[in-house]
Motif scaffolding. Structure first.
Motif, PDB file in Angstrom:
ATOM      1  N   ALA A 164      38.349  36.486  30.738  1.00 38.41           N
ATOM      2  CA  ALA A 164      39.660  35.916  31.035  1.00 38.41           C
ATOM      3  C   ALA A 164      40.341  35.408  29.765  1.00 38.41           C
ATOM      4  N   HIS A 167      41.657  38.278  27.635  1.00 33.58           N
ATOM      5  CA  HIS A 167      42.841  38.853  28.281  1.00 33.58           C
ATOM      6  C   HIS A 167      44.062  37.962  28.057  1.00 33.58           C
ATOM      7  N   ASP A 168      43.916  36.671  28.303  1.00 31.76           N
ATOM      8  CA  ASP A 168      45.038  35.747  28.124  1.00 31.76           C
ATOM      9  C   ASP A 168      45.517  35.721  26.685  1.00 31.76           C
ATOM     10  N   ASP A 169      44.575  35.668  25.762  1.00 25.29           N
ATOM     11  CA  ASP A 169      44.963  35.567  24.359  1.00 25.29           C
ATOM     12  C   ASP A 169      45.611  36.855  23.851  1.00 25.29           C
ATOM     13  N   THR A 172      49.125  36.744  24.934  1.00 22.25           N
ATOM     14  CA  THR A 172      49.867  35.810  24.090  1.00 22.25           C
ATOM     15  C   THR A 172      50.203  36.444  22.748  1.00 22.25           C
ATOM     16  N   ARG A 185      51.136  37.311  32.705  1.00 18.47           N
ATOM     17  CA  ARG A 185      49.832  37.293  33.372  1.00 18.47           C
ATOM     18  C   ARG A 185      49.963  37.052  34.874  1.00 18.47           C
ATOM     19  N   ALA A 293      39.557  28.294  28.164  1.00 21.56           N
ATOM     20  CA  ALA A 293      39.713  29.437  29.074  1.00 21.56           C
ATOM     21  C   ALA A 293      39.372  29.044  30.508  1.00 21.56           C
ATOM     22  N   ARG A 296      42.271  27.030  31.983  1.00 23.24           N
ATOM     23  CA  ARG A 296      43.426  27.833  32.395  1.00 23.24           C
ATOM     24  C   ARG A 296      43.155  28.538  33.718  1.00 23.24           C
ATOM     25  N   ARG A 297      41.944  29.013  33.912  1.00 28.66           N
ATOM     26  CA  ARG A 297      41.609  29.658  35.197  1.00 28.66           C
ATOM     27  C   ARG A 297      41.708  28.657  36.331  1.00 28.66           C
ATOM     28  N   ASP A 300      45.371  27.769  37.336  1.00 29.80           N
ATOM     29  CA  ASP A 300      46.080  28.788  38.117  1.00 29.80           C
ATOM     30  C   ASP A 300      45.980  28.556  39.618  1.00 29.80           C
TER      31      ASP A 300
END
Length: 610
Positions: A164, A167-169, A172, A185, A293, A296-297, A300
């Motif tokens: 995750a 993917h997020d970074d 960004t 996202r 990370a 952030r999950r 959400d």
């Protein structure tokens, strides 16, 4: 073009490039708006002139080219339509090794005398192709990219945060590159574990390129397999495997290398400043990175327990690395959400959130996420102009930052800049087509610009994306009211509660009752407004009923300008507010509203000045 300052810093080059991109986008939006207006006025020749201008400003915008083709065809200029298509096809082949989208080919087939596909014909509306089944705006350029959630190939719980986080970074990093258009996202996460084909996903998101990947962590190593797929054909354009020691340095190497290779593969260009920014380490501590990370999950999921869990993760991350700016931003976001969802009051959450985001900006004044977070902390009427500055800075730093574009649209609506609000909302939907919040802002900003039909369509799409979200129902009712479909509006507005809008739904219901001749129900609601101490709502109903003196007396008693009164006074109910807008009282009310919305007294902090 051609403006140059010898010996300027990389920061200046970065600013200059962002300004060029921003102004070009605004010019394209202006030209597209003029196309709509001139065509609606029946002046096809002038509409063609502005479509040509939009195309010259952005020759890679296939939506604009397709609009020009249909305008030429409608004017009977078959040669002009074919010439436009051939020029587009040649450019796509030369620059991107690609061909026009199916919708564009179908449109030109109709010009050539073949039977145009009914599905493609129905999808082309107002120069924006609406993806079948989703309504998202279509962008067939290969430089429009969707990065699907990375699969955790190891299947271990420990590997999930790294999948995750990578993917997020990557999203960004890519969103900082002005030449790319990167889907947010919130839209791509809907495809986690999907069985849909790449071409289906691309059509729904309106992109030309899909990126897929899988991550595995085992034995102190990290392995990432990535492939880049042509959305039109399903063919693989590029793929690579990364196999590195699991460390913060290797993770950053993968991110920056991958972002640059993807940009190169889709013919994107990186400025020197953008290349320098890629892969700047957010932290040197792998455990702090993992905690961020995880945070952030959890954030959400938007429940009280998950938001508080996220806050714990972010606080643990800054305990390990006090200089981790993104983790400080996470703390601010979690605290703001605790307030927004009613789990903490403003006095408890906002001072701590503001302290956290100011710390993030002290550590990194060019962190787009921190500027956007500060706008949320200041997201009350008295700070709207400060919010505007920080949101504009956020989208300069990250051109594909969908949330910042979305929030900027809302802020512009509240401040009265309907044209910029629509441009920002359109961009937010392009970048985040499956976000109900972005779609709803597109609906409202369309209404504020006089396009109630588009507002109705987009409000209904917002309801499809999030049926339980009452804002979509409210905007649908508003659009129906402004289209003169008052009875339909009353069916939606009865018993409708929209927390942020206060009395907005009930005011609109009362005005719809007045329009349909149901004076008794309108009076009942007006009396309720009087009991609740809402003079603005009461004044609107009096004005709609023709009681101008009583309305003006009520308006003079307004002392609070929160979201809804400000939006309606500036933009809505033209048949009701027309008499007020011709009166000096309207100017007094606007002046009082502006005075109440100025920035707080006192000098801004160093972080705010940054």
């Amino acid at each position: 073009e051609g403006f140059f300052v010898a010996g300027a810093s990389t920061d200046f080059d970065q600013w200059l490039n962002a300004e060029r991109v921003r102004l070009r986008r605004r010019a394209v939006e202006a030209a597209r708006s003029l196309v709509d207006r001139r065509e609606a006025a029946g002046d096809t020749a002038d509409a063609i002139r502005w479509a040509r201008r939009a195309s010259s400003l952005d020759p890679d915008d296939e939506v604009v080219a397709r609009r020009l083709i249909t305008l030429f065809a409608g004017a009977g200029d078959r040669a002009g339509a074919l010439r436009t298509y051939e020029g587009l096809a040649a450019r796509l082949a030369r620059e991107f090794d690609a061909e026009p989208a199916a919708e564009t080919r179908a449109a030109v087939d109709g010009v050539r005398g073949r039977r145009e596909s009914r599905a493609a014909g129905a999808a082309v509306r107002n120069g924006a192709t609406v993806a079948q089944g989703s309504g998202s705006l279509d962008h067939p350029s290969i430089r429009s990219v969707a990065v699907l959630p990375f699969e955790n190939l190891g299947g271990t719980e420990a590997g999930e945060p790294f999948a995750a986080g990578l993917h997020d970074d990557l999203l960004t990093e890519l969103s900082k590159i002005a030449s790319l258009s990167v889907i947010a996202r919130t839209s791509v996460l809907r495809y986690r574990g999907t069985t849909k084909s790449v071409t289906e996903i691309a059509r729904e998101l309106g992109v030309g390129t899909i990126v897929e990947g899988g991550v595995q962590t085992a034995g102190g190593r990290i392995r990432l397999n990535v492939q880049l797929i042509d959305a039109q054909t399903g063919a693989h354009r590029w793929g690579e495997r990364f196999d590195r020691t699991l460390s913060m340095d290797s993770t950053l190497e993968i991110q920056s290398e991958l972002a640059e290779k993807i940009a190169h593969a889709v013919r994107g260009t990186l400025t020197p400043a953008e290349r320098e920014r890629l892969g700047r380490p957010p932290t040197a501590h792998l455990e702090a990175y993992r905690l961020h990370a995880e945070g952030r999950r959890s954030l959400d999921l938007r429940t009280e327990s998950t938001i508080r869990r996220a806050l714990d993760h972010f606080q643990s991350a800054v305990a390990i690395d006090p200089d981790y700016a993104l983790a400080w931003t996470g703390i601010a976001d979690a605290l703001s959400l605790l307030h927004d969802y009613g789990f903490e009051d403003a006095d408890s959450s906002f001072p701590r959130a503001r302290t956290a985001v100011q710390r993030a900006l002290e550590l990194d004044p060019n962190l787009a996420e921190a500027h956007a977070s500060l706008s949320a902390v200041h997201g009350i009427p008295g700070h709207r102009y400060l919010v505007d500055r920080h949101l504009r800075r956020a989208v300069e730093l990250r051109p594909s930052y969908a949330e910042a574009h979305n929030w900027l649209s809302w802020n512009c609506m509240v401040l009265g800049d309907a044209v910029q609000a629509l441009a920002s909302a359109r961009r937010a939907v392009e970048l985040d087509p499956l976000s109900p919040e972005a779609v709803s802002n597109f609906s409202l900003s369309s209404l504020l610009n006089g396009d109630a039909a588009t507002a109705l369509r987009e409000a209904r799409r917002a309801r499809e994306l999030h049926p339980a979200w009452t804002t979509g129902s409210f905007y649908e009712a508003l659009a129906l009211y402004h289209l003169g479909r008052h009875t339909e509006a009353t069916h939606l507005l009865r018993d409708l509660t929209v927390e942020w809008a206060g009395s907005g739904p009930l005011v609109t219901l009362a005005l719809a009752y007045v329009a349909t001749g149901d004076r008794a129900r309108a009076d009942e609601l007006r009396r309720a407004f009087d009991r609740e101490g809402d003079p603005y709502a009461s004044g609107l109903v009096h004005l709609a009923q023709g009681n101008q003196d009583r309305a003006f007396d009520a308006f003079r008693r307004v002392d609070r300008w929160i979201y809804w009164p400000a939006l309606s006074l500036r933009h809505l109910y033209p048949h009701v507010l027309g008499p007020l807008r011709a009166n000096a009282l309207h100017a007094e009310m606007r002046q009082a509203m502006e005075h109440s919305w100025r920035e707080e007294r006192g000098a801004p902090t160093s972080a705010e000045r940054a």
